[in-house]
Scaffold this active site. Sequence first.
Site, PDB file in Angstrom:
ATOM      1  N   SER A 133     -59.963  53.653  -2.615  1.00 46.15           N
ATOM      2  CA  SER A 133     -59.807  54.755  -1.383  1.00 46.15           C
ATOM      3  C   SER A 133     -59.243  56.222  -1.196  1.00 46.15           C
ATOM      4  O   SER A 133     -58.818  56.005  -1.884  1.00 46.15           O
ATOM      5  CB  SER A 133     -59.417  54.544   0.171  1.00 46.15           C
ATOM      6  N   TYR A 173     -50.521  52.265   2.400  1.00 46.28           N
ATOM      7  CA  TYR A 173     -51.442  51.844   2.317  1.00 46.28           C
ATOM      8  C   TYR A 173     -52.229  53.351   0.960  1.00 46.28           C
ATOM      9  O   TYR A 173     -52.918  52.777  -0.638  1.00 46.28           O
ATOM     10  CB  TYR A 173     -52.237  52.196   3.358  1.00 46.28           C
TER      11      TYR A 173
END
Length: 256
Positions: free
Chosen positions: A146, A159
């Site tokens: 990501s 995350y």
Amino acid sequence: MSTRWNLAGKKALITGATKGIGKAIAQEFLSLGAEVLIVARNQETTMNQVVSWQQKQGFLVHGIAADVALEQGRQAIFKQVQEVMGGLDILVNNVGTNIRKKALDYTTNEYKSIFETNLNSLFEMCQLAYPLLKASTNSSIVNIGSVAGLTAIRTGAPYGMTKAALVQLTRSLSVEWASDGIRVNTIAPWFIHTPLTESLLNNSDFLDEVVAQTPMGRVGKPEEIAGLAAFLCMPAAAYITGQCIAVDGGFTAFGF
């Protein structure tokens, strides 16, 4: 030339492959001639529906409902790989999870859960895949990371930490396993239209902010991640390894 630009004869394992980015990657691989084992945590009825639909299209596809975050799930997956495919050329680590909170609001269990799914289980998937990939020719691992691993984007600190660690894992494995003929790369998407982002992108104010920070002026599509994933596993990409490639409409390049 055509043999450089397809996946004919390749055997691929794709996690989180019944929806969103993972499903698009599986469909792309199948359309390019690969045999695919799709994995997801869904109940078997959901998995069977996805596999049945793909088989009706004439594709060579298998499925297993298993949780990659659990040791027994990972063992079941690789047992299935051996039984139905007899080998492995490609591993796509797509599975991931998130809990969006401020850093001070995470419980220990929430923090550990994100790391277990996004990083620890992925590392162990790579370890389990290694002997099969080494026995292959021009084998490849593609990790779905990501842009949260490259810059802060309000997704939550744990995350982002797991996705940043994934980039370094990619570099390390690409060097360590290069002599074994295994290439390792990461794709770092920005916001993509998937079931996981639907609730966020349905907020018009949030969507406007995302689009305003994206030079191409739109949110991405799962197929745009799938195309790169397929390319990275083709013979045409045989000299590409250790890379993290952002698929983000220019987001990470955008300044003032």
